[in-house]
Write a protein that holds these residues in place. Structure first.
Motif, PDB file in Angstrom:
ATOM      1  N   SER A 230      -7.008   2.737  -5.169  1.00  0.00           N
ATOM      2  CA  SER A 230      -7.044   0.873  -5.607  1.00  0.00           C
ATOM      3  C   SER A 230      -5.389   0.840  -4.713  1.00  0.00           C
ATOM      4  CB  SER A 230      -6.713   0.741  -6.813  1.00  0.00           C
ATOM      5  OG  SER A 230      -5.626   1.211  -7.737  1.00  0.00           O
ATOM      6  N   SER A 231      -5.775  -0.725  -4.607  1.00  0.00           N
ATOM      7  CA  SER A 231      -4.574  -0.919  -3.466  1.00  0.00           C
ATOM      8  C   SER A 231      -3.088  -1.196  -4.530  1.00  0.00           C
ATOM      9  CB  SER A 231      -4.768  -2.510  -3.721  1.00  0.00           C
ATOM     10  OG  SER A 231      -4.914  -3.235  -4.983  1.00  0.00           O
ATOM     11  N   HIS A 232      -2.820  -0.544  -5.780  1.00  0.00           N
ATOM     12  CA  HIS A 232      -1.815  -0.073  -7.080  1.00  0.00           C
ATOM     13  C   HIS A 232      -1.513   0.651  -7.046  1.00  0.00           C
ATOM     14  CE1 HIS A 232       0.560  -1.486  -9.991  1.00  0.00           C
ATOM     15  NE2 HIS A 232       0.206  -0.882 -10.634  1.00  0.00           N
ATOM     16  N   ALA A 233      -2.490   1.932  -6.330  1.00  0.00           N
ATOM     17  CA  ALA A 233      -1.613   3.032  -7.113  1.00  0.00           C
ATOM     18  C   ALA A 233      -2.229   4.162  -5.614  1.00  0.00           C
ATOM     19  CB  ALA A 233      -1.968   3.532  -8.072  1.00  0.00           C
ATOM     20  N   LEU A 257      19.614   6.101   3.200  1.00  0.00           N
ATOM     21  CA  LEU A 257      19.469   4.806   2.738  1.00  0.00           C
ATOM     22  C   LEU A 257      18.662   4.932   1.277  1.00  0.00           C
ATOM     23  CD1 LEU A 257      18.339   2.721   5.407  1.00  0.00           C
ATOM     24  CD2 LEU A 257      20.680   2.919   4.699  1.00  0.00           C
ATOM     25  N   GLU A 258      17.647   5.404   0.639  1.00  0.00           N
ATOM     26  CA  GLU A 258      16.619   4.918  -0.250  1.00  0.00           C
ATOM     27  C   GLU A 258      15.752   5.827  -0.699  1.00  0.00           C
ATOM     28  OE1 GLU A 258      14.617   1.475  -2.419  1.00  0.00           O
ATOM     29  OE2 GLU A 258      15.076   1.550  -0.190  1.00  0.00           O
ATOM     30  N   TRP A 259      16.471   6.226  -1.975  1.00  0.00           N
ATOM     31  CA  TRP A 259      15.295   8.057  -2.097  1.00  0.00           C
ATOM     32  C   TRP A 259      14.843   7.121  -3.937  1.00  0.00           C
ATOM     33  CZ3 TRP A 259      14.501  12.859  -0.167  1.00  0.00           C
ATOM     34  CH2 TRP A 259      15.567  12.617   0.420  1.00  0.00           C
ATOM     35  N   HIS A 260      13.796   7.729  -3.943  1.00  0.00           N
ATOM     36  CA  HIS A 260      12.944   7.839  -5.202  1.00  0.00           C
ATOM     37  C   HIS A 260      12.340   8.367  -5.390  1.00  0.00           C
ATOM     38  CE1 HIS A 260      13.151   3.308  -4.791  1.00  0.00           C
ATOM     39  NE2 HIS A 260      12.990   2.904  -3.436  1.00  0.00           N
ATOM     40  N   ILE A 277       2.047   7.239  -7.622  1.00  0.00           N
ATOM     41  CA  ILE A 277       3.036   6.492  -7.213  1.00  0.00           C
ATOM     42  C   ILE A 277       2.410   5.352  -7.275  1.00  0.00           C
ATOM     43  CG2 ILE A 277       4.405   5.455  -5.211  1.00  0.00           C
ATOM     44  CD1 ILE A 277       4.611   8.309  -4.130  1.00  0.00           C
ATOM     45  N   SER A 278       3.232   3.861  -8.087  1.00  0.00           N
ATOM     46  CA  SER A 278       1.989   2.742  -8.076  1.00  0.00           C
ATOM     47  C   SER A 278       3.428   1.633  -7.438  1.00  0.00           C
ATOM     48  CB  SER A 278       1.443   2.633 -10.215  1.00  0.00           C
ATOM     49  OG  SER A 278       3.042   2.453 -10.892  1.00  0.00           O
ATOM     50  N   ARG A 279       2.893   0.589  -7.580  1.00  0.00           N
ATOM     51  CA  ARG A 279       2.871  -0.727  -7.025  1.00  0.00           C
ATOM     52  C   ARG A 279       4.187  -1.149  -8.505  1.00  0.00           C
ATOM     53  NH1 ARG A 279       1.446  -3.361  -2.316  1.00  0.00           N
ATOM     54  NH2 ARG A 279      -0.492  -2.187  -2.595  1.00  0.00           N
ATOM     55  N   ALA A 280       5.242  -1.207  -7.246  1.00  0.00           N
ATOM     56  CA  ALA A 280       6.312  -1.036  -9.140  1.00  0.00           C
ATOM     57  C   ALA A 280       7.386  -1.927  -7.861  1.00  0.00           C
ATOM     58  CB  ALA A 280       6.851  -0.719  -9.800  1.00  0.00           C
ATOM     59  N   GLY A 281       7.320  -2.481  -6.683  1.00  0.00           N
ATOM     60  CA  GLY A 281       8.334  -2.986  -6.200  1.00  0.00           C
ATOM     61  C   GLY A 281       8.193  -2.738  -4.449  1.00  0.00           C
ATOM     62  N   ASP A 282       8.741  -3.696  -3.489  1.00  0.00           N
ATOM     63  CA  ASP A 282       9.714  -3.501  -2.691  1.00  0.00           C
ATOM     64  C   ASP A 282       8.846  -2.412  -2.193  1.00  0.00           C
ATOM     65  OD1 ASP A 282       9.509  -6.368  -2.044  1.00  0.00           O
ATOM     66  OD2 ASP A 282      11.511  -6.143  -2.003  1.00  0.00           O
ATOM     67  N   TRP A 283       9.560  -0.838  -2.009  1.00  0.00           N
ATOM     68  CA  TRP A 283       9.432   0.479  -1.817  1.00  0.00           C
ATOM     69  C   TRP A 283       8.406   0.780  -1.999  1.00  0.00           C
ATOM     70  CZ3 TRP A 283       9.015   5.182  -2.687  1.00  0.00           C
ATOM     71  CH2 TRP A 283       8.928   6.274  -1.452  1.00  0.00           C
ATOM     72  N   THR A 284       7.753   1.260  -3.073  1.00  0.00           N
ATOM     73  CA  THR A 284       6.373   1.355  -2.912  1.00  0.00           C
ATOM     74  C   THR A 284       5.322   0.693  -3.141  1.00  0.00           C
ATOM     75  OG1 THR A 284       6.501  -0.209  -5.196  1.00  0.00           O
ATOM     76  CG2 THR A 284       6.785   2.681  -5.082  1.00  0.00           C
ATOM     77  N   GLY A 285       5.673  -0.536  -2.933  1.00  0.00           N
ATOM     78  CA  GLY A 285       4.911  -1.885  -2.128  1.00  0.00           C
ATOM     79  C   GLY A 285       4.480  -0.954  -1.020  1.00  0.00           C
ATOM     80  N   ARG A 286       5.110  -1.069  -0.099  1.00  0.00           N
ATOM     81  CA  ARG A 286       5.348  -0.414   1.749  1.00  0.00           C
ATOM     82  C   ARG A 286       5.104   0.733   1.600  1.00  0.00           C
ATOM     83  NH1 ARG A 286      10.674  -2.736   0.916  1.00  0.00           N
ATOM     84  NH2 ARG A 286      11.961  -1.761   1.688  1.00  0.00           N
ATOM     85  N   PHE A 287       4.977   1.751   0.865  1.00  0.00           N
ATOM     86  CA  PHE A 287       4.732   2.968   0.696  1.00  0.00           C
ATOM     87  C   PHE A 287       2.798   3.193   0.422  1.00  0.00           C
ATOM     88  CE2 PHE A 287       3.823   7.411  -0.396  1.00  0.00           C
ATOM     89  CZ  PHE A 287       4.383   8.466  -0.064  1.00  0.00           C
ATOM     90  N   ILE A 288       2.308   2.387  -0.500  1.00  0.00           N
ATOM     91  CA  ILE A 288       1.027   2.380  -0.668  1.00  0.00           C
ATOM     92  C   ILE A 288       0.155   1.650   0.604  1.00  0.00           C
ATOM     93  CG2 ILE A 288      -0.024   1.466  -2.364  1.00  0.00           C
ATOM     94  CD1 ILE A 288       1.123   1.234  -4.352  1.00  0.00           C
TER      95      ILE A 288
END
Length: 425
Positions: A230-233, A257-260, A277-288
């Motif tokens: 899905s677009s969420h995960a 710069l950034e680690w998760h 990985i679910s959409r929970a912010g800018d980084w995860t949104g860009r990743f998905i």
């Protein structure tokens, strides 16, 4: 069974004087931080006899503790040691050992103490400005400024609001501070270089430096594959290693710069692992949205809170949304009897039929609450009911910060051993 649990009557919380240990102020995290600060405070009795040399030693001892307790090998070793407690021992001992993940309290207490001792040392040196080299004074002042900034950025309300800034300040200011510590140590030994090998500060700084560098020596860029139900995960698969159940891996697209960190999901008798990985912010949104073909990983896989399950005869897992990620490897591994309660919106549409079916094959009694159909549940009520129905000894909750704290505090107030992430880094 969900309907039966949703009708559970949760008893009222006992009087405050009977549940004070469950209050956030008296968490194991704060107790450990307080213990470190109290231990340092005892030296104030000898304050008139404490010279700059002693102050320097106190700084380095606390600095070493603050850094080493965050080292991945040390964390894994402490989890291993804590979970060696036999399951036949009294529950009160096992439930205390399961608080091992509060070890960050040692980091916070030691970091505060190191900063305070260093401020005292700099004050003493500025008083003796006539006999102290100006380069030492100015380098020390710059170092103190870095330590104070790091302490400020680590405050919970600052860290949660400006997490990216907190992470970068701790990384770059931390590296700079370590460099300044080395500079001050080498300058202090410049007149008699042969004494350096007999200087405890030299060896402590060496140990701390190795601890910091070691995870970066394992930095690598690895190929990944994705399934985006899905677009969420997205479910991201790695093939470069097979970690242990209950561990996590930090990933990045820009390693400076950034680690998760995400929970690893290894499957029994299968190589590799997955991350949810679910959409929970800018980084995860860009990743998905972008689904990179490669990501960076570093360090070693690190034990997480759910590893404490082996200290109990049976456990109730409470997960919401992508919190199923940290829980799923334990569902698949089946090391202890569990009862799973998973509350999420449209689980099959969001995370895919394959993942949901895999959970149900491993744990047919799993209770999956679809919030799209039933609304948000009272997770305290469901968890309490599951404990009573299954006779579980503990509850492990994997949800967002506010909900995790609420569930853990409400259950502990009623005498039930409850655990969940504490967001201390």
């Amino acid at each position: 069974m969900l309907d039966a649990l949703s009708r559970t009557v949760v008893p009222p919380r006992p009087a405050l004087w009977r549940r004070w240990r469950a209050l956030p102020l008296f968490s194991y995290y704060n107790r450990l931080a307080g213990l470190v600060l109290l231990g340092n405070g005892t030296f104030l009795w000898w304050w008139p006899r404490i010279d700059v040399q002693v102050l320097s030693q106190m700084v380095l001892i606390n600095l070493s503790l603050a850094i080493l307790i965050r080292q991945q090998y040390v964390i894994n070793a402490l989890f291993w040691l804590a979970t060696r407690v036999p399951i036949t021992w009294p529950l009160r001992i096992r439930r205390s050992a399961a608080k091992v993940y509060h070890l960050g309290g040692l980091h916070s207490g030691a970091a505060l103490a190191a900063t305070a001792w260093f401020a005292a040392m700099m004050q003493a040196q500025w008083v003796q400005v006539e006999v102290v080299a100006s380069s030492t004074l100015w380098l020390g002042s710059a170092l103190l400024g870095l330590l104070v900034v790091m302490v400020i950025m680590a405050q919970p309300w600052v860290r949660s609001r400006f997490h990216n800034a907190f992470e970068r300040v701790h990384r770059f200011a931390g590296w700079s501070a370590l460099g300044l510590f080395w500079a001050l140590t080498l300058m202090a030994s410049s007149e008699r270089p042969t004494d350096l090998l007999h200087n405890g500060a030299f060896w402590l700084l060496g140990l701390v430096s190795i601890s910091i560098v070691l995870p970066w020596l394992r930095l690598r860029k690895v190929a990944v594959e994705h399934i985006r139900p899905s677009s969420h995960a997205v479910i991201t698969r790695f093939a470069h290693t097979t970690p242990f159940a209950g561990s996590s891996t930090a990933i990045s697209r820009h390693p400076l710069l950034e680690w998760h960190a995400f929970a690893n999901i290894p499957a029994p008798r299968e190589a590799g692992f997955r991350l949810v990985i679910s959409r929970a912010g800018d980084w995860t949104g860009r990743f998905i949205d972008a689904l990179p073909r490669h990501v960076w990983v570093k360090g070693i896989t690190t034990a997480g809170v759910a590893n404490v399950e082996t200290l109990f005869k049976s456990v109730v897992y409470v997960a919401t949304g992508s919190g199923i990620g940290p829980v799923m490897p334990h569902v698949l591994a089946r090391k202890v009897p569990i009862q799973l309660i998973w509350s999420t919106r449209s689980p099959r549409a969001t995370y895919g039929d394959a993942l949901v079916d895999e959970i149900l094959r491993a744990h047919p009694q799993a209770l999956i609450w679809d919030t799209a159909e039933r609304g948000k549940p009272d997770l305290v009520q469901l968890a309490y009911g599951a404990v009573q129905a299954c006779g579980a000894e503990a509850v492990i909750c994997i949800a967002n910060q506010a909900l995790t704290r609420h569930v853990v505090q409400e259950l502990e107030a009623r005498g039930i051993a409850a655990y969940g992430a504490i967001w201390d880094s």
